[in-house]
Design an enzyme around this catalytic site. Structure first.
Site, PDB file in Angstrom:
ATOM      1  CD  GLU A  73      -1.381  -6.155   5.271  1.00 15.64           C
ATOM      2  OE1 GLU A  73      -1.122  -6.407   4.072  1.00 15.64           O
ATOM      3  OE2 GLU A  73      -1.583  -4.991   5.693  1.00 15.64           O
ATOM      4  CB  CYS A 126      -1.001  -0.039   1.142  1.00 13.53           C
ATOM      5  SG  CYS A 126      -2.516   0.816   0.698  1.00 13.53           S
ATOM      6  CG  HIS A 147      -3.673  -3.555   3.111  1.00 14.59           C
ATOM      7  ND1 HIS A 147      -2.617  -3.098   3.867  1.00 14.59           N
ATOM      8  CD2 HIS A 147      -4.330  -2.457   2.665  1.00 14.59           C
ATOM      9  CE1 HIS A 147      -2.649  -1.769   3.893  1.00 14.59           C
ATOM     10  NE2 HIS A 147      -3.669  -1.353   3.171  1.00 14.59           N
TER      11      HIS A 147
HETATM   12  N1  GLN Z   1      -2.045   6.806   2.624  1.00 12.15           N
HETATM   13  C1  GLN Z   1      -2.136   6.042   1.427  1.00 12.15           C
HETATM   14  C2  GLN Z   1      -3.474   6.197   0.744  1.00 12.15           C
HETATM   15  O1  GLN Z   1      -4.428   6.632   1.326  1.00 12.15           O
HETATM   16  C3  GLN Z   1      -1.831   4.582   1.672  1.00 12.15           C
HETATM   17  C4  GLN Z   1      -2.826   3.907   2.564  1.00 12.15           C
HETATM   18  C5  GLN Z   1      -2.339   2.613   3.146  1.00 12.15           C
HETATM   19  O2  GLN Z   1      -1.150   2.327   3.153  1.00 12.15           O
HETATM   20  N2  GLN Z   1      -3.234   1.819   3.670  1.00 12.15           N
HETATM   21  O3  GLN Z   1      -3.615   5.875  -0.415  1.00 12.15           O
END
Ligand code: GLN
Length: 533
Positions: free
Chosen positions: A507, A379, A505
């Site tokens: 994970e 992410c 994600h």
């Molecule tokens: N802050 C980033 C976004 O909003 C990444 C979010 C995250 O890592 N969950 O896109």
């Protein structure tokens, strides 16, 4: 349908989530179908807007609900399908009731905690009932004695009255502290906690007692007598020595699942013993590793063990598969210095929000790229990899995400148009399971072994499509996109042993019995890197 309610007493953080998940797993391994849910007494609608310092990781479900990290334990230990009905807070319960009140549904009545809030809680419990479900496990967050959790306790008391006491089992998890000065285990706090529960009409049927050292029959008998229980229903849960994956096996050996089934009147001679062979296998691998690798996790909350819970677990799952002990080195990205990566075999940059520590993450990624150290960006970690590539490979000085620099000359990570005007901070991100199509030439494809995958998202910003061609030419492959090709989901460096960034994600979909393909391949690459170093 049988209901099992798990409450906690004496102190918080006793591991109710783990105990509940372990019991769910034990029942499943005897062939029963279970459902799991958690009630959290705080007033936030969900933990989505809470700081990881306050709450640890926010665990995301397929349906996009942002939930408590205990749901991660439920998914890692059991096959119970989780939905928004598996996660309730006081805020969510009150919101539902108050919405109905505004619509005039209470027909002029006074709206009250009892019966209206308790009715809504009971509705939430019933939302998991289905004809093919054997057991619904409901964990009540907080500690008995808190003002906030009272409506939940009152609701489960009533629930037992509604569906029959014989169909409801109350498990209370407590602590038996060890007092060094007198070399004794102390049962008094547990007695008090149970008496607190009894005052509100709940007699626990099983006590699970957390303890640092095993207790003797003297203590067990004393607890049973004072808490009005049979001795065999006082279950010891000694601190796990080296892994949380010991907990279900310990609880089974100490008779928890037996006690539960006994309570509901099952004839233990007639029912299947649980098949725990794969859990014994996991413990064997954890106890006797064949090798060791060091993985750096470079993030804002690297020193806070719950903030990246699922990531740490996923790393361990791959370690279990390869029979390799994994030393995770948490490195705070806001005080990062290159030397901290000198002897690591892999670098992982997790997700996050806000600009603190971003430059440290970018610096760590540069080292991974230049030195050929296996890199996994998740992410925000993927977004940082894109920024690093833009700045240091494509010469786009000042490239950044619009999240951190609105004026950047190269907004390589940006908001989608439809996201620009949203002021609401709760639940407004790209959330939940979405399909990604992978390029066959990619490492991601090789890891998953197929081109269509579904993974969970939680982010607002996206890869800026205007830079696709340029980055691809410079060596950053767009390895996965949304099915319509419009959103970049996976990027990979072409000339690197293992450098993968994913917008989603992974994970949240790894299990000790089935490591996630990307964690699996990342750790395999780290093991390989260590060999060739
Ligand atoms: N802050 C980033 C976004 O909003 C990444 C979010 C995250 O890592 N969950 O896109």
């Amino acid at each position: 349908m049988r209901h099992i309610f798990i409450t906690g007493g004496v102190v918080s953080s006793l591991g109710k989530g783990l105990t509940s998940a372990s019991l769910g797993m034990l029942l499943e391994s005897r062939g029963y179908s279970v459902r799991m849910q958690k009630f959290d007494p705080y007033l936030n609608i969900d933990p989505g807007t809470m700081s990881p310092y306050q709450h640890g990781e926010v665990y995301v479900l397929d349906d996009g609900s942002e939930t408590d990290l205990d749901l991660g334990h439920y998914e890692r230990f059991t096959d119970a399908p989780l939905t928004r009905n598996s996660s309730w807070t006081s805020g969510k319960i009150y919101r539902n009731v108050l919405r109905r009140e505004r619509r005039g549904r209470f027909l002029g009545k006074t709206v009250q905690v009892i019966p209206h809030i308790t009715d809504e809680i009971k509705r939430a419990i019933r939302s998991l009932c289905d004809s093919d479900v054997d057991f619904v496990l409901t964990e009540i967050g907080g500690t008995v004695g808190d003002i906030e959790s009272l409506p939940f306790l009152e609701a489960i008391r009533q629930f037992a009255l509604d569906v029959g006491r014989a169909n409801c089992l109350f498990i209370h998890l407590t602590l038996i502290p060890y007092l060094k000065s007198c070399n004794q285990l102390k049962t008094k706090p547990t007695q008090h906690s149970v008496s607190r529960l009894r005052q509100i009409g709940i007699q626990p049927d099983i006590l699970v007692c957390r303890t640092e050292t095993p207790f003797s029959d003297v203590e067990r008998n004393k607890i049973a007598l004072f808490c009005n229980l049979k001795t065999q229903d006082v279950i010891e849960e000694c601190d796990a020595e080296f892994s949380i994956y010991e907990v279900p096996v310990t609880l089974h050996n100490n008779g928890l699942d037996k006690s539960v089934l006994n309570y509901f009147g099952y004839n233990l001679d007639e029912i299947m013993e649980p098949d725990l062979s794969c859990w014994y296998d996991i413990l064997g691998r954890l106890r006797n590793p064949l090798g060791k690798v060091t993985i750096a996790v470079v993030g804002k909350y690297a020193k806070h063990k719950d903030a990246y819970k699922s990531i740490y677990e996923s790393i361990d799952h791959a370690g279990i598969k390869y029979c390799t002990a994994i030393k995770v080195r948490g490195i705070s990205s806001d005080s990062f210095s290159g030397g901290q990566l000198d002897d690591v075999d892999g670098i992982l940059v997790p997700g996050g929000f806000g600009d603190r520590g971003v430059e440290g993450k970018i610096e760590a990624i540069k080292i991974a790229r230049e030195k050929g150290i296996p890199f996994f960006g998740i992410c925000l970690g993927m977004q940082c990899a894109v920024i690093e590539f833009a700045r240091n490979v494509c010469g786009m000085s000042g490239a950044n995400s619009m999240e951190f620099d609105q004026e950047t000359p190269y907004p390589v990570i940006t908001l989608l148009d439809e996201q620009r005007n949203i002021a609401d901070k709760g639940g407004t991100m790209r959330l939940g399971a979405q399909v990604t199509i992978l390029k066959e030439a990619s490492k991601a494809f090789k890891s998953y072994g197929r081109n269509e995958i579904s993974e969970r998202h939680r982010h607002r910003y996206e890869f800026n499509n205007n830079y696709r061609v340029k980055f691809n030419e410079a060596g950053l492959m767009i390895a996965g996109t949304s099915p319509d090709g419009g959103l970049v989901e996976v990027v990979e460096l072409k000339n690197h042993a293992w450098f993968v960034g994913v917008q989603y994600h992974p994970e949240f979909k790894s299990k000790p019995t089935k490591p996630h393909p990307l964690f699996d391949n990342f750790i395999a690459a780290a093991i390989n890197y260590k060999k060739t170093k």
